[in-house]
Design an enzyme around this catalytic site. Structure first.
Site, PDB file in Angstrom:
ATOM      1  N   GLU A 186       0.663  -1.127   0.131  1.00 58.76           N
ATOM      2  CA  GLU A 186       0.002  -0.004  -0.038  1.00 58.76           C
ATOM      3  C   GLU A 186       0.987   1.238  -0.012  1.00 58.76           C
ATOM      4  OE1 GLU A 186      -3.859   2.080   2.333  1.00 58.76           O
ATOM      5  OE2 GLU A 186      -2.881   0.240   3.198  1.00 58.76           O
ATOM      6  N   HIS A 225      -9.491  -3.345  10.279  1.00 58.71           N
ATOM      7  CA  HIS A 225      -9.652  -3.124   8.868  1.00 58.71           C
ATOM      8  C   HIS A 225     -10.025  -4.180   8.035  1.00 58.71           C
ATOM      9  CE1 HIS A 225      -8.007   0.703   7.486  1.00 58.71           C
ATOM     10  NE2 HIS A 225      -6.797   0.608   8.029  1.00 58.71           N
ATOM     11  N   GLU A 266      -5.555  -2.435  12.800  1.00 60.33           N
ATOM     12  CA  GLU A 266      -5.429  -3.167  11.722  1.00 60.33           C
ATOM     13  C   GLU A 266      -6.188  -4.439  11.647  1.00 60.33           C
ATOM     14  OE1 GLU A 266      -3.363  -2.021   9.508  1.00 60.33           O
ATOM     15  OE2 GLU A 266      -2.734  -0.721  11.133  1.00 60.33           O
ATOM     16  N   GLU A 287      -9.725   4.562   6.244  1.00 52.44           N
ATOM     17  CA  GLU A 287      -8.829   4.987   7.521  1.00 52.44           C
ATOM     18  C   GLU A 287      -9.580   5.839   8.446  1.00 52.44           C
ATOM     19  OE1 GLU A 287      -5.995   3.379   7.786  1.00 52.44           O
ATOM     20  OE2 GLU A 287      -5.696   2.786   5.883  1.00 52.44           O
ATOM     21  N   ASN A 321      -2.808  -6.425   5.662  1.00 50.39           N
ATOM     22  CA  ASN A 321      -2.742  -7.335   4.588  1.00 50.39           C
ATOM     23  C   ASN A 321      -3.984  -8.451   5.012  1.00 50.39           C
ATOM     24  OD1 ASN A 321      -0.502  -5.930   3.156  1.00 50.39           O
ATOM     25  ND2 ASN A 321       0.386  -6.981   4.955  1.00 50.39           N
ATOM     26  N   GLY A 337       3.255   2.161  10.775  1.00 56.73           N
ATOM     27  CA  GLY A 337       3.146   1.560  11.834  1.00 56.73           C
ATOM     28  C   GLY A 337       2.679   0.125  11.711  1.00 56.73           C
ATOM     29  N   ALA A 338       1.928  -0.267  10.755  1.00 54.09           N
ATOM     30  CA  ALA A 338       1.530  -1.598  10.576  1.00 54.09           C
ATOM     31  C   ALA A 338       0.622  -1.462   9.089  1.00 54.09           C
ATOM     32  CB  ALA A 338       0.737  -2.171  11.773  1.00 54.09           C
TER      33      ALA A 338
END
Length: 850
Positions: free
Chosen positions: A122, A294, A291, A313, A258, A254-255
């Site tokens: 990304e 997400h 994460e 986000e 996926n 930060g992370a």
């Protein structure tokens, strides 16, 4: 390089993809310098597109071969990809490319980190792995085969097994290429499991370097808490049988979320009492949650194009803020979130880098992973929830997940579910997504014949490329107290949707005290004045804890600005009020620590600029120090009492209660150290059994001028803990006398442990110097030159990181002509670097055009 050399991408130019993908097969033959990637992709024309050209993005790739339906083809290659004639009917594209992960210092695509293979795709890293329509609205299921002698090779989705040196992975959920992930290396694995609300077992694994396996427990607990929370609050269940996390040292962000294989900066996973401070634990808890959340708000439903980035986000930040508030003290978390918003996003909105939550154009999308897209985007979600109410918000979210699962969506799709479920028109609210700048709300009061009248108006300042903005829909939470501090009107929401409106409240015998913008109900700058007597009533009695904090902040700004402008003494009433808060054992310790911390030096500079004064960072620093010294003298007995009561002795726990006690005792230590020359700090440093206490003590020793021996001891103790050494680098430039900070930083750039190639280390030293105002803005310009030199060296290695650190210059127009001239020269020196990256070039163009 100028803007003319870099094409601008516009939201208005969006076109659906010419081709869609039904399935992707990828095969990797991993090698540090000669990795081979074989792709087999099933394409078909998109009936919704008028485009017919077949173009695949690709960068830094060596094309070995390519076929369509098994027949060799010779595509036209360019620096950005390839094009080729293709059949009118569905077809299979195959290609083999060679890439060099070891030379990839940009940390985008497939790269090496301490001997392990890692990806970051990304936003546009996948095009550095193979040729592909690398855009978020092209979604497909992936099958991945990895050949390597490394013991662990991972990818997205479900593991299909490993035979000899080959592993296979199947991801059944269609995803865009930016969510692709691959990792290969030798790891220690920390494992657990989770049973979902439907009874399905999910295997949870955290992959780390040898020696880090004892720092995974908290991250695992945070992951399990996140999974439970999302089921309870959003009815979202995890959809694979395995969830893997990999900790990577060299990582720009930060992370990364996926699908099924989250890749984390090691600083966002690894934690122990001995090596991590309380804030690290809090951050890890939030990032793990972010994460994981997400999986639904970003993966199952993604964004149509990068202009819609806040769709995933902003919503996910809001969800992780809700989660953190539930895990810890709700009021404290809200205050912390607003502090971060003001420090980062308000600053962004007030300078040359201002942009809307959904920008109209960009040159380099990497530059729009900003506080505006993330934190301001989250505030927009919070306002929607405030406006529609808890129940309607839940109904709308259920519809959003049902309607858009498996799709790439827009802000319009998001707002439409609220219109459909509430019957309300959200077209005016949508202006929040397109208009940049922080709105200013002015509230005037009048009291006539028992009626309180509030005249409320809004204005939005001009920002680069935007003027004459339209009124926004702004929820303003208010309450009323009487002069004894009793609440006479509980929280109500006033909806401001015009340039100015009036609101009336009747039947009062005396003028009530207004508590306005409770819980910071909108991301605005409030212009409203309470009398000093009213402020003190609110500080002691307001039922809204955010506004009690806000009063302490406003009193602090008034006191410090007065000291800078007029050389006046600090306001004794302010100090006395803070000392009362400090001693009030009925209040949460973490809340008391927040209230009794002085406004930071950037806030003071902004307050001075608002008064049309040119801030001098050195004068601000001296005023800040003098104010702290005065507080220390007047409150020494209070701080000593609080320290002794709240210092946590015994086993370390990263829970809300103990973190609050440590925050308060460390603040007390800060003030005590002004008077005892660091004696108590030295004692705490020697006795500390956790990093929170040890690092605070070390910082106070350095500020007292007695830190040399402790710094050396700290380094020897932790020299093999890379994340602790990051703290060691930062502390030396943040806690020292600003006059010597540049000299110290220059020396540290030559330290054997400093490297430009590790983002954490670069941010720890150069980023810390840039974020320390009195050190950054030394009158001789030495910090500007040092940072410019480092950025010039970094740009060739890591343009994304270079661009982000360059934004530290965004407030340069606030300062005097001499400083502006030196900053201008430093920026132009960076801009004149040969082969300047697109990332850094765009930021510099925007800064220099201010």
């Amino acid at each position: 390089m100028t803007n003319q050399d870099r094409p601008t991408i516009y939201l208005s130019d969006y076109q659906p993809p010419a081709f869609l993908i039904d399935h992707v097969e990828l095969e990797f033959k991993l090698h540090p310098t000669k990795t081979r990637v074989l792709s087999k992709i099933k394409f078909r024309k998109n009936p919704s597109s008028q485009e017919t050209d077949f173009f695949l993005f690709g960068e830094e790739l060596k094309l070995i071969s390519s076929q369509i339906n098994g027949v060799d083809v010779k595509p036209q290659l360019s620096s950005s990809g390839l094009s080729c004639d293709v059949p009118d009917t569905p077809f299979t594209w195959q290609a083999e490319v060679e890439i060099n992960p070891s030379s990839n210092t940009e940390l985008s695509g497939l790269y090496m980190s301490n001997g392990m293979f890692c990806t970051q795709c990304e936003p546009e890293g996948f095009r550095r792995i193979t040729y592909y329509p690398d855009r978020p609205d092209v979604m497909a299921p992936f099958d991945v085969t990895i050949h390597s002698e490394l013991p662990h090779t991972l990818s997205n989705g479900e593991p299909l097994g490993r035979k000899k040196n080959t592993s296979k992975w199947h991801d059944p959920w269609p995803k865009p290429s930016y969510l692709f992930a691959l990792v290969g290396g030798t790891f220690e694995v920390f494992s657990d499991d989770f049973t979902t609300m439907s009874g399905k077992r999910v295997d949870l694994n955290i992959y780390v370097r040898k020696g880090d396996e004892d720092k995974c427990t908290f991250a695992m607990e945070s992951l399990q808490s996140s999974m439970r929370w999302d089921e309870k609050n959003y009815n979202r269940e995890y959809d694979l049988s395995v969830f893997n996390i990999v900790a990577v040292d060299d990582f720009n962000m930060g992370a990364m979320e996926n699908k099924g294989l989250n890749i984390f900066n090691s600083s966002a996973v690894l934690a122990s009492a001995q090596t991590s401070v309380d804030r690290n634990f809090e951050s890890i808890e939030a990032i793990i949650a972010h994460e994981y959340f997400h999986n639904w708000t970003g993966n199952r439903i993604t964004c149509r194009d990068w202009f819609q980035l806040s769709l995933k986000e902003g919503l996910t930040v809001f969800r992780d803020q809700e989660f953190s508030a539930d895990m810890r003290n709700t009021d404290v978390r809200r205050i912390e979130d607003v502090k971060a918003l003001r420090n980062r996003q308000f600053r962004e909105d007030n300078g040359p880098l201002a942009h809307s939550v959904r920008p109209e154009s960009f040159i380099e999308i990497n530059n729009f992973y900003t506080a505006t897209v993330y934190e301001k985007g989250a505030e927009l979600i919070r306002m929607i929830k405030t406006l529609v109410g808890e129940d309607s918000y839940k109904v709308a979210l259920d519809l959003y997940f049902k309607r858009h699962d498996g799709k790439a969506c827009t802000i319009e799709d998001w707002l439409q579910v609220f219109s459909d479920t509430t019957g309300e028109d959200f077209n005016q609210f949508k202006l929040w997504y397109s208009q940049a700048g922080t709105p200013q709300i002015k509230v005037d009061e009048s009291f006539v014949d028992g009626t309180l009248i509030l005249d409320v108006s809004q204005s939005i300042p001009d920002t680069p490329g935007q003027k004459n903005k339209q009124p926004l829909v702004i929820p303003i939470a208010i309450g009323l107290l009487d002069t004894d501090g009793c609440e006479v009107l509980p929280t109500q929401i006033l909806t401001l949707d015009q340039s100015s409106q009036s609101f009336s409240f009747n039947d009062f015998k005396e003028k009530p005290i207004l508590s306005v913008l409770r819980k910071f109900s909108a991301p605005v700058i409030l212009k409203h004045t309470n009398t000093e007597a009213e402020q003190l009533v609110l500080l002691k009695h307001d039922t809204d804890m955010f506004n009690r904090y806000e009063i302490s902040r406003n009193l602090g700004l008034e006191s410090l600005v007065g000291m800078v402008l007029h050389g006046t003494s600090e306001k004794t009433v302010y100090i006395e009020s803070l000392l009362e808060v400090m001693e009030d054992e009925d209040l949460d310790p973490a809340f008391r620590a927040l209230c009794c911390t002085l406004p930071n030096q950037d806030e003071i500079a902004k307050a001075l600029a608002d008064l049309q004064q040119i801030p001098d960072p050195i004068e601000i620093h001296h005023a800040h120090k003098a104010h702290s010294m005065r507080m220390a003298k007047l409150g020494y007995s209070t701080f000593t009492k609080v320290y002794n009561k709240h210092i946590v002795i015994g086993d370390y726990l990263p829970n809300e209660v103990d973190c609050g006690h440590r925050a308060l005792s460390n603040l007390a230590l800060h003030y005590i150290s002004f008077l005892d020359n660091g004696t108590l700090a030295e004692q705490q440093f020697k006795n500390a059994n956790n990093m929170t206490l040890q690092l605070s003590a070390l910082s106070n020793l350095v500020k007292a001028g007695n830190g040399a021996q402790a710094l050396a001891k700290f380094y020897e103790q932790w020299r093999n803990e890379r994340l602790v050494i990051d703290k060691w680098f930062s502390l030396q430039v943040v806690s020292c006398d600003p006059e010597v900070a540049v000299s110290i930083a220059t020396t540290l750039t030559k330290h054997t442990d400093f490297t430009l190639k590790n983002p954490n280390r670069f941010r720890a030293l150069i980023g810390a110097l840039a974020m320390t105002p009195a050190a950054f803005h030394q009158p001789d310009g030495s910090a500007y030159n040092l940072i410019a030199n480092q950025l010039i060296a970094l740009d060739d290695l890591n343009p994304q990181l270079c661009a982000r650190v360059t934004t530290a210059f965004d407030t340069w127009k606030l300062y005097d002509k001499n400083r502006q001239s030196m900053i201008n020269s430093a920026l132009k020196r960076i801009a004149n670097k040969p082969d300047l990256s697109r990332d850094t070039g765009e930021i510099l163009d925007r800064l220099l055009s201010a």
